[in-house]
Design a protein around this motif. Structure first.
Motif, PDB file in Angstrom:
ATOM      1  N   ASP A  17       0.862  -1.282   0.042  1.00 27.28           N
ATOM      2  CA  ASP A  17       0.150   0.234  -0.097  1.00 27.28           C
ATOM      3  C   ASP A  17       0.451   1.214   0.437  1.00 27.28           C
ATOM      4  O   ASP A  17       0.286   2.579   0.005  1.00 27.28           O
ATOM      5  CB  ASP A  17      -1.043   0.274   0.471  1.00 27.28           C
ATOM      6  N   ARG A  19       3.220   1.966   2.003  1.00 28.70           N
ATOM      7  CA  ARG A  19       4.046   2.546   3.179  1.00 28.70           C
ATOM      8  C   ARG A  19       5.338   1.977   3.487  1.00 28.70           C
ATOM      9  O   ARG A  19       5.938   2.780   3.702  1.00 28.70           O
ATOM     10  CB  ARG A  19       3.162   2.085   4.280  1.00 28.70           C
ATOM     11  N   LEU A  56      -2.683   8.033   2.790  1.00 24.01           N
ATOM     12  CA  LEU A  56      -2.248   6.251   1.809  1.00 24.01           C
ATOM     13  C   LEU A  56      -3.689   6.055   1.460  1.00 24.01           C
ATOM     14  O   LEU A  56      -4.530   6.237   1.887  1.00 24.01           O
ATOM     15  CB  LEU A  56      -1.765   5.247   2.402  1.00 24.01           C
ATOM     16  N   GLU A  57      -3.781   5.768  -0.072  1.00 17.96           N
ATOM     17  CA  GLU A  57      -5.124   5.479  -0.341  1.00 17.96           C
ATOM     18  C   GLU A  57      -5.361   3.872   0.302  1.00 17.96           C
ATOM     19  O   GLU A  57      -4.251   3.329   0.338  1.00 17.96           O
ATOM     20  CB  GLU A  57      -5.238   5.452  -1.889  1.00 17.96           C
ATOM     21  N   SER A  58      -6.783   2.943   0.593  1.00 17.89           N
ATOM     22  CA  SER A  58      -7.066   2.324   1.528  1.00 17.89           C
ATOM     23  C   SER A  58      -7.772   1.565   0.561  1.00 17.89           C
ATOM     24  O   SER A  58      -8.272   1.613  -0.365  1.00 17.89           O
ATOM     25  CB  SER A  58      -7.030   2.052   3.006  1.00 17.89           C
ATOM     26  N   ASP A  59      -7.700   0.117   0.497  1.00 16.51           N
ATOM     27  CA  ASP A  59      -8.000  -1.339  -0.076  1.00 16.51           C
ATOM     28  C   ASP A  59      -8.669  -1.777   0.694  1.00 16.51           C
ATOM     29  O   ASP A  59      -7.771  -2.205   1.848  1.00 16.51           O
ATOM     30  CB  ASP A  59      -7.460  -1.762  -0.638  1.00 16.51           C
TER      31      ASP A  59
END
Length: 86
Positions: A17, A19, A56-59
């Motif tokens: 992701d 990080r 951050l974009e998350s899923d």
């Protein structure tokens, strides 16, 4: 660690992701040699100042997207997902 926690592996710098990329150069940031990168300088106002943040974009992981998000990305192996352990 159980797979269902999906809490990032800082020591291994798993980067499904983004990080891991943010951890690069962390030593310079902690020693005060650089300013941390931020992509949001408006949202988080603590009453004293607006705190720069890196969002951050998350899923969201569902049964039908485990393969592309967790296995194909290299975050976990198929065996780890199937056993529920990492």
């Amino acid at each position: 660690m159980e797979v269902d926690t999906l809490g990032g592996d800082v020591a291994g710098h798993k980067d499904a992701d983004g990080r891991g990329r943010l951890l690069e150069g962390l030593d310079d940031l902690l020693l005060g040699h650089e300013e941390p990168e931020a992509n949001d300088t408006e949202t988080y106002d603590n009453g004293v100042k607006v705190v720069p943040s890196y969002l951050l974009e998350s899923d969201i992981v569902y049964a039908d997207n485990i393969q592309p998000l967790l296995v194909d990305s290299g975050y976990y192996t198929t065996e780890q997902v199937e056993s529920g352990q990492s």
